[in-house]
Design a protein around this motif. Structure first.
Motif, PDB file in Angstrom:
ATOM      1  N   ALA A  22      19.955  58.684  14.115  1.00 30.63           N
ATOM      2  CA  ALA A  22      19.856  57.574  15.075  1.00 30.63           C
ATOM      3  C   ALA A  22      19.323  56.329  14.375  1.00 30.63           C
ATOM      4  CB  ALA A  22      18.951  57.956  16.253  1.00 30.63           C
ATOM      5  N   PHE A  23      18.281  56.508  13.556  1.00 32.02           N
ATOM      6  CA  PHE A  23      17.723  55.368  12.807  1.00 32.02           C
ATOM      7  C   PHE A  23      18.800  54.743  11.919  1.00 32.02           C
ATOM      8  CE2 PHE A  23      15.983  53.847   8.789  1.00 32.02           C
ATOM      9  CZ  PHE A  23      15.184  52.806   9.236  1.00 32.02           C
ATOM     10  N   ASP A  24      19.536  55.598  11.232  1.00 31.40           N
ATOM     11  CA  ASP A  24      20.552  55.114  10.293  1.00 31.40           C
ATOM     12  C   ASP A  24      21.675  54.362  11.035  1.00 31.40           C
ATOM     13  OD1 ASP A  24      21.788  54.907   7.765  1.00 31.40           O
ATOM     14  OD2 ASP A  24      23.074  56.611   8.226  1.00 31.40           O
ATOM     15  N   LEU A  25      22.219  54.993  12.064  1.00 30.32           N
ATOM     16  CA  LEU A  25      23.337  54.383  12.799  1.00 30.32           C
ATOM     17  C   LEU A  25      22.911  53.088  13.494  1.00 30.32           C
ATOM     18  CD1 LEU A  25      25.302  56.645  12.256  1.00 30.32           C
ATOM     19  CD2 LEU A  25      25.698  56.870  14.696  1.00 30.32           C
ATOM     20  N   MET A  26      21.711  53.106  14.091  1.00 29.26           N
ATOM     21  CA  MET A  26      21.262  51.919  14.813  1.00 29.26           C
ATOM     22  C   MET A  26      20.892  50.784  13.857  1.00 29.26           C
ATOM     23  SD  MET A  26      19.184  53.837  17.857  1.00 29.26           S
ATOM     24  CE  MET A  26      18.833  52.417  18.893  1.00 29.26           C
ATOM     25  N   THR A  27      20.405  51.135  12.658  1.00 29.87           N
ATOM     26  CA  THR A  27      20.124  50.100  11.655  1.00 29.87           C
ATOM     27  C   THR A  27      21.425  49.413  11.243  1.00 29.87           C
ATOM     28  OG1 THR A  27      18.209  51.328  10.865  1.00 29.87           O
ATOM     29  CG2 THR A  27      19.132  49.697   9.359  1.00 29.87           C
ATOM     30  N   ILE A  28      22.472  50.209  11.066  1.00 32.84           N
ATOM     31  CA  ILE A  28      23.773  49.623  10.727  1.00 32.84           C
ATOM     32  C   ILE A  28      24.317  48.827  11.922  1.00 32.84           C
ATOM     33  CG2 ILE A  28      26.180  50.205  10.190  1.00 32.84           C
ATOM     34  CD1 ILE A  28      25.026  52.461   8.418  1.00 32.84           C
ATOM     35  N   GLY A  29      24.105  49.349  13.143  1.00 35.74           N
ATOM     36  CA  GLY A  29      24.534  48.618  14.340  1.00 35.74           C
ATOM     37  C   GLY A  29      23.837  47.271  14.464  1.00 35.74           C
ATOM     38  N   LEU A  30      22.543  47.258  14.134  1.00 34.90           N
ATOM     39  CA  LEU A  30      21.786  46.004  14.181  1.00 34.90           C
ATOM     40  C   LEU A  30      22.320  45.024  13.134  1.00 34.90           C
ATOM     41  CD1 LEU A  30      19.344  44.261  15.047  1.00 34.90           C
ATOM     42  CD2 LEU A  30      17.933  45.595  13.466  1.00 34.90           C
ATOM     43  N   GLY A  31      22.572  45.530  11.939  1.00 34.97           N
ATOM     44  CA  GLY A  31      23.075  44.665  10.872  1.00 34.97           C
ATOM     45  C   GLY A  31      24.475  44.146  11.165  1.00 34.97           C
ATOM     46  N   ALA A  32      25.306  45.013  11.741  1.00 35.37           N
ATOM     47  CA  ALA A  32      26.698  44.639  12.009  1.00 35.37           C
ATOM     48  C   ALA A  32      26.824  43.812  13.282  1.00 35.37           C
ATOM     49  CB  ALA A  32      27.567  45.896  12.135  1.00 35.37           C
ATOM     50  N   GLY A  33      25.905  44.059  14.245  1.00 33.96           N
ATOM     51  CA  GLY A  33      25.995  43.372  15.537  1.00 33.96           C
ATOM     52  C   GLY A  33      26.872  44.121  16.523  1.00 33.96           C
ATOM     53  N   TRP A  34      27.328  45.305  16.163  1.00 37.86           N
ATOM     54  CA  TRP A  34      28.101  46.145  17.081  1.00 37.86           C
ATOM     55  C   TRP A  34      27.959  47.596  16.646  1.00 37.86           C
ATOM     56  CZ3 TRP A  34      32.734  48.530  15.107  1.00 37.86           C
ATOM     57  CH2 TRP A  34      33.162  48.041  13.860  1.00 37.86           C
ATOM     58  N   ILE A  35      28.354  48.520  17.524  1.00 32.77           N
ATOM     59  CA  ILE A  35      28.139  49.938  17.235  1.00 32.77           C
ATOM     60  C   ILE A  35      29.225  50.454  16.301  1.00 32.77           C
ATOM     61  CG2 ILE A  35      28.029  52.272  18.205  1.00 32.77           C
ATOM     62  CD1 ILE A  35      26.824  51.048  20.740  1.00 32.77           C
ATOM     63  N   VAL A  36      28.843  50.670  15.049  1.00 35.91           N
ATOM     64  CA  VAL A  36      29.764  51.242  14.074  1.00 35.91           C
ATOM     65  C   VAL A  36      29.462  52.743  14.032  1.00 35.91           C
ATOM     66  CG1 VAL A  36      30.593  51.148  11.697  1.00 35.91           C
ATOM     67  CG2 VAL A  36      29.549  49.117  12.731  1.00 35.91           C
ATOM     68  N   ALA A  37      30.447  53.586  14.314  1.00 39.17           N
ATOM     69  CA  ALA A  37      30.188  55.029  14.354  1.00 39.17           C
ATOM     70  C   ALA A  37      31.210  55.817  13.559  1.00 39.17           C
ATOM     71  CB  ALA A  37      30.169  55.527  15.803  1.00 39.17           C
ATOM     72  N   HIS A  38      32.394  55.274  13.353  1.00 39.20           N
ATOM     73  CA  HIS A  38      33.444  55.997  12.636  1.00 39.20           C
ATOM     74  C   HIS A  38      33.062  56.128  11.158  1.00 39.20           C
ATOM     75  CE1 HIS A  38      37.336  56.709  10.706  1.00 39.20           C
ATOM     76  NE2 HIS A  38      37.628  57.315  11.841  1.00 39.20           N
ATOM     77  N   PRO A  39      33.213  57.346  10.591  1.00 40.85           N
ATOM     78  CA  PRO A  39      32.740  57.568   9.212  1.00 40.85           C
ATOM     79  C   PRO A  39      33.262  56.552   8.190  1.00 40.85           C
ATOM     80  CG  PRO A  39      33.375  59.640  10.232  1.00 40.85           C
ATOM     81  CD  PRO A  39      33.726  58.569  11.218  1.00 40.85           C
ATOM     82  N   THR A  40      34.555  56.238   8.235  1.00 41.69           N
ATOM     83  CA  THR A  40      35.102  55.290   7.261  1.00 41.69           C
ATOM     84  C   THR A  40      34.516  53.896   7.472  1.00 41.69           C
ATOM     85  OG1 THR A  40      37.140  56.552   7.492  1.00 41.69           O
ATOM     86  CG2 THR A  40      37.281  54.504   6.254  1.00 41.69           C
ATOM     87  N   GLN A  41      34.444  53.491   8.743  1.00 42.71           N
ATOM     88  CA  GLN A  41      33.892  52.173   9.042  1.00 42.71           C
ATOM     89  C   GLN A  41      32.407  52.107   8.670  1.00 42.71           C
ATOM     90  OE1 GLN A  41      34.808  51.406  13.200  1.00 42.71           O
ATOM     91  NE2 GLN A  41      36.781  50.489  12.652  1.00 42.71           N
ATOM     92  N   LEU A  42      31.702  53.239   8.878  1.00 40.66           N
ATOM     93  CA  LEU A  42      30.282  53.280   8.517  1.00 40.66           C
ATOM     94  C   LEU A  42      30.091  53.054   7.028  1.00 40.66           C
ATOM     95  CD1 LEU A  42      28.608  56.242  10.440  1.00 40.66           C
ATOM     96  CD2 LEU A  42      27.883  53.853  10.454  1.00 40.66           C
ATOM     97  N   ALA A  43      30.912  53.724   6.233  1.00 42.89           N
ATOM     98  CA  ALA A  43      30.805  53.586   4.780  1.00 42.89           C
ATOM     99  C   ALA A  43      31.082  52.143   4.371  1.00 42.89           C
ATOM    100  CB  ALA A  43      31.767  54.552   4.096  1.00 42.89           C
TER     101      ALA A  43
END
Ligand SMILES: [Zn+2]
Length: 283
Positions: free
Chosen positions: A205-226
């Motif tokens: 959750a920390f990892d995904l939400m940190t990326i969501g905060l940085g991106a400004g939207w919810i990134v969840a797909h593995p390729t998009q996350l990378a």
């Protein structure tokens, strides 16, 4: 509804107004009187879960906002810079549902259609923090506290993750994607999950939400996350790629991991999505 990463993003935008005295306006209600803030400067802003608190110099009263389904916080920079002490002479037209406006020499902060807009003193802020569970994106969050709360309950992990008094900031999208990533059946009781599994869920959750905060939207797909992780590591903005989820809003479509059709079920006010094929209860 904005999930926690979006509210942390709002707090960061409100901090652009720091130390600039502003003209405070908006309808006076029983809970909120903008005249108490007029002429004051923002000292800071913080998010706790889906709640936003704004602190101002020279007053103990902090605007507390919860945006619900339709609320918005917008922070815009004026096109033409004014002198440091010059406020615009005229006020912009009121947008629909204006609850609070703070106008400074460089920025315009507007809050529209919130479900909560009130002024809290120190006791009120302490009470708010006390009724909210640990927020993965807050520096002062204690993962052990979150794990203890999750582990103490017989309620389903799918319900616990979005209960803001247990952990705060996780909403319907993150709940679905986090449980899919962990391979956990959302009906699993919290007390049936061992602390290591719960710790892994918190860390994700920390990892995904940190990326969501940085991106400004919810990134969840593995390729998009990378891809997002690589961009953020280089200090670059993450584009608004088409949103791709494993299970969220994908009822009946094949699970990307095992091909089983994604299931959905009403849980409280929201619909929960999961894969009955590969999301299991621990043996
Ligand atoms: Zn599956």
């Amino acid at each position: 509804m904005a999930e926690g990463h979006a509210v942390h993003g709002m707090a960061a935008r409100v901090r652009r107004l720091v130390d600039q005295p502003g003209r405070s306006q908006g309808p006076v209600t029983e809970q909120f009187d903008p005249r108490a803030l007029d002429g004051r400067a923002v000292a800071g802003a913080e998010a706790h879960g889906k709640h936003l608190l704004i602190h101002l110099h020279g007053t103990d009263l902090s605007p507390h906002l919860h945006l619900g389904m339709h609320g918005a916080v917008s922070v815009r920079q004026h096109r033409r810079a004014l002198g440091p002490d010059d406020l615009p002479r005229t006020d912009p037209p009121d947008p629909a549902g204006l609850a609070w406006r703070h106008l400074t020499a460089t920025h315009l902060l507007e809050v529209t259609r919130p479900t909560v807009c009130e002024l809290l003193d120190a006791d009120g802020r302490a009470a708010l923090h006390a009724r909210l569970g640990p927020d993965p994106l807050r520096d002062d969050a204690d993962p052990a506290e979150a794990i203890a709360r999750l582990h103490a309950s017989r309620r389903a992990i799918g319900a616990l993750l979005v209960d803001q008094s247990v952990v705060s900031g996780i909403g319907n999208v993150y709940r679905a994607e986090l449980l899919w990533r962990a391979g956990l059946d959302p009906h699993t009781p919290g007390n049936a999950l061992d602390p290591d599994t719960l710790r892994a869920l918190w860390d994700d959750a920390f990892d995904l939400m940190t990326i969501g905060l940085g991106a400004g939207w919810i990134v969840a797909h593995p390729t998009q996350l990378a891809d997002a992780r690589a961009l953020l590591a280089r200090g670059e903005a993450v584009p608004r790629w088409p949103k791709r989820y494993a299970v969220y809003l994908r009822r009946g479509e094949p699970c990307p991991r095992c091909g089983t059709p994604v299931a959905s079920e009403r849980l409280g006010l929201q619909t929960m999505y999961w894969c009955p094929g590969c999301q299991q209860q621990p043996a």
